[in-house]
Design a protein around this motif. Sequence first.
Motif, PDB file in Angstrom:
ATOM      1  N   ALA A  79      12.064 -33.067 -64.481  1.00 36.39           N
ATOM      2  CA  ALA A  79      13.283 -32.533 -63.866  1.00 36.39           C
ATOM      3  C   ALA A  79      14.459 -33.464 -64.098  1.00 36.39           C
ATOM      4  O   ALA A  79      15.541 -33.050 -64.540  1.00 36.39           O
ATOM      5  CB  ALA A  79      13.059 -32.339 -62.361  1.00 36.39           C
ATOM      6  N   GLN A  80      14.266 -34.738 -63.807  1.00 41.84           N
ATOM      7  CA  GLN A  80      15.354 -35.702 -63.962  1.00 41.84           C
ATOM      8  C   GLN A  80      15.706 -35.922 -65.429  1.00 41.84           C
ATOM      9  O   GLN A  80      16.878 -36.101 -65.783  1.00 41.84           O
ATOM     10  CB  GLN A  80      14.967 -37.023 -63.291  1.00 41.84           C
ATOM     11  CG  GLN A  80      14.859 -36.896 -61.778  1.00 41.84           C
ATOM     12  CD  GLN A  80      14.422 -38.180 -61.116  1.00 41.84           C
ATOM     13  OE1 GLN A  80      15.234 -39.003 -60.727  1.00 41.84           O
ATOM     14  NE2 GLN A  80      13.115 -38.360 -60.983  1.00 41.84           N
ATOM     15  N   ALA A  83      17.729 -32.920 -66.470  1.00 42.24           N
ATOM     16  CA  ALA A  83      19.020 -32.944 -65.786  1.00 42.24           C
ATOM     17  C   ALA A  83      19.970 -33.944 -66.436  1.00 42.24           C
ATOM     18  O   ALA A  83      21.149 -33.640 -66.669  1.00 42.24           O
ATOM     19  CB  ALA A  83      18.821 -33.271 -64.313  1.00 42.24           C
ATOM     20  N   ILE A  95      16.781 -26.566 -62.218  1.00 46.39           N
ATOM     21  CA  ILE A  95      15.460 -27.208 -62.171  1.00 46.39           C
ATOM     22  C   ILE A  95      14.649 -26.653 -61.005  1.00 46.39           C
ATOM     23  O   ILE A  95      15.095 -26.676 -59.858  1.00 46.39           O
ATOM     24  CB  ILE A  95      15.591 -28.737 -62.010  1.00 46.39           C
ATOM     25  CG1 ILE A  95      16.573 -29.324 -63.023  1.00 46.39           C
ATOM     26  CG2 ILE A  95      14.223 -29.376 -62.129  1.00 46.39           C
ATOM     27  CD1 ILE A  95      16.158 -29.228 -64.464  1.00 46.39           C
ATOM     28  N   MET A  97      11.594 -27.207 -58.584  1.00 43.37           N
ATOM     29  CA  MET A  97      10.792 -28.336 -58.114  1.00 43.37           C
ATOM     30  C   MET A  97       9.933 -27.901 -56.930  1.00 43.37           C
ATOM     31  O   MET A  97      10.397 -27.133 -56.070  1.00 43.37           O
ATOM     32  CB  MET A  97      11.693 -29.498 -57.691  1.00 43.37           C
ATOM     33  CG  MET A  97      12.606 -30.009 -58.791  1.00 43.37           C
ATOM     34  SD  MET A  97      13.530 -31.497 -58.317  1.00 43.37           S
ATOM     35  CE  MET A  97      12.201 -32.727 -58.297  1.00 43.37           C
ATOM     36  N   ILE A 106      13.698 -35.371 -55.924  1.00 45.10           N
ATOM     37  CA  ILE A 106      14.602 -34.243 -55.683  1.00 45.10           C
ATOM     38  C   ILE A 106      16.051 -34.732 -55.642  1.00 45.10           C
ATOM     39  O   ILE A 106      16.939 -34.162 -56.283  1.00 45.10           O
ATOM     40  CB  ILE A 106      14.225 -33.519 -54.372  1.00 45.10           C
ATOM     41  CG1 ILE A 106      12.825 -32.890 -54.494  1.00 45.10           C
ATOM     42  CG2 ILE A 106      15.267 -32.449 -54.033  1.00 45.10           C
ATOM     43  CD1 ILE A 106      12.299 -32.277 -53.213  1.00 45.10           C
ATOM     44  N   THR A 109      17.256 -35.758 -59.142  1.00 47.47           N
ATOM     45  CA  THR A 109      17.577 -34.621 -60.007  1.00 47.47           C
ATOM     46  C   THR A 109      18.951 -34.051 -59.659  1.00 47.47           C
ATOM     47  O   THR A 109      19.761 -33.758 -60.544  1.00 47.47           O
ATOM     48  CB  THR A 109      16.495 -33.540 -59.868  1.00 47.47           C
ATOM     49  OG1 THR A 109      15.215 -34.114 -60.187  1.00 47.47           O
ATOM     50  CG2 THR A 109      16.759 -32.375 -60.803  1.00 47.47           C
ATOM     51  N   ARG A 110      19.215 -33.908 -58.382  1.00 46.22           N
ATOM     52  CA  ARG A 110      20.533 -33.409 -57.963  1.00 46.22           C
ATOM     53  C   ARG A 110      21.648 -34.374 -58.347  1.00 46.22           C
ATOM     54  O   ARG A 110      22.762 -33.959 -58.684  1.00 46.22           O
ATOM     55  CB  ARG A 110      20.536 -33.168 -56.454  1.00 46.22           C
ATOM     56  CG  ARG A 110      19.730 -31.948 -56.014  1.00 46.22           C
ATOM     57  CD  ARG A 110      19.777 -31.734 -54.529  1.00 46.22           C
ATOM     58  NE  ARG A 110      19.158 -30.462 -54.143  1.00 46.22           N
ATOM     59  CZ  ARG A 110      18.386 -30.289 -53.082  1.00 46.22           C
ATOM     60  NH1 ARG A 110      18.121 -31.329 -52.276  1.00 46.22           N
ATOM     61  NH2 ARG A 110      17.872 -29.110 -52.804  1.00 46.22           N
ATOM     62  N   VAL A 116      19.021 -27.469 -58.141  1.00 46.05           N
ATOM     63  CA  VAL A 116      17.605 -27.569 -57.815  1.00 46.05           C
ATOM     64  C   VAL A 116      17.165 -26.353 -57.008  1.00 46.05           C
ATOM     65  O   VAL A 116      17.787 -26.005 -55.996  1.00 46.05           O
ATOM     66  CB  VAL A 116      17.305 -28.857 -57.023  1.00 46.05           C
ATOM     67  CG1 VAL A 116      15.847 -28.880 -56.572  1.00 46.05           C
ATOM     68  CG2 VAL A 116      17.603 -30.075 -57.879  1.00 46.05           C
TER      69      VAL A 116
END
Length: 321
Positions: A79-80, A83, A95, A97, A106, A109-110, A116
């Motif tokens: 995810a990261q 991103a 993404i 999750m 989390i 990633t944001r 997300v």
Amino acid sequence: MNIQMIEAAATRARSITRRTPLLSSPALDAIAGRRVLVKPECLQHTGSFKFRGAWSALTALPEDQRAKGVIAFSSGNHAQGVALAAQKLGVPAVILMPSDAPAAKIEGTRSYGAEVVLYDRTTESREEIGAAIAAERGLTLVRPYDEPQVIAGQGTCGLEIAEQAAEAGVTEADVLVCCGGGGLTAGIALALEARAPGLRVRPAEPEGYDDTARSLHSGSRERNAQEAGGLCDAILTPMPGELTFPINARLCGPGVVVSDQEVLRAMSLALRHLKLVAEPGGAVALAAALFHGDELAGEAVICTISGGNLDPAMLARALEV
């Protein structure tokens, strides 16, 4: 999949991804009873090797397709990686999750600007949700491991291992790789086949989630009994990938399976002797190197620390072991 794809991914990543070092410690050598060389992908952008595959996949897309945006599903590291790659390329990213993913992943990633979407991994299918959103918004799905360009990107880590092992005078050794869906394992194995055939990849997994080890033994893809709840969240996948397993079945030696207690000890030792923060899923290969020497061959072993994204409470738990 071939070495040319991996080399092309390395060219596209030049000056973007980090060439992580190959580290050692006399204290770890003493514990393992052999020379231990550690490839710390926890020092890669976003704190894991996943940025390599994400950058490879996104930069391989046609520009008009990439501009529409991408979607990925991951417990945190893929995810990261996606991103940040999307942010660097100036394209949207959505993404998916699991709701029980570590808060640090989390939030991370944001922080890279991705949207997300959380889901329940015990009752919902990330593949179905991802496919629906991708179709609705015209996004390109970037799979976490069953994607040729992702595997090629992870293979750039193997190119570095081949060069660095030769510099260290190691031409024959087992290379222990933290294994979930098998993308990093397959990428490194392909790179080493071409550049350092004396280095043999061995997948490392936690007990209860050893689908690759069991699949290598049986010769066919086997499924884990459960997909959530384990210590090593980063590598909890349902079963080996359709693309990755044939590669790993052809090139890898037997899998090595470690206990949660061994993983926590490896995390503590990595911090103490290498000054590295390793998340549980990222420490399974080091645990295998340190505590399963009777399953290994040679005077040296190489292992990955594939990620270092964890909550403070988990780090504190490891330090109590």
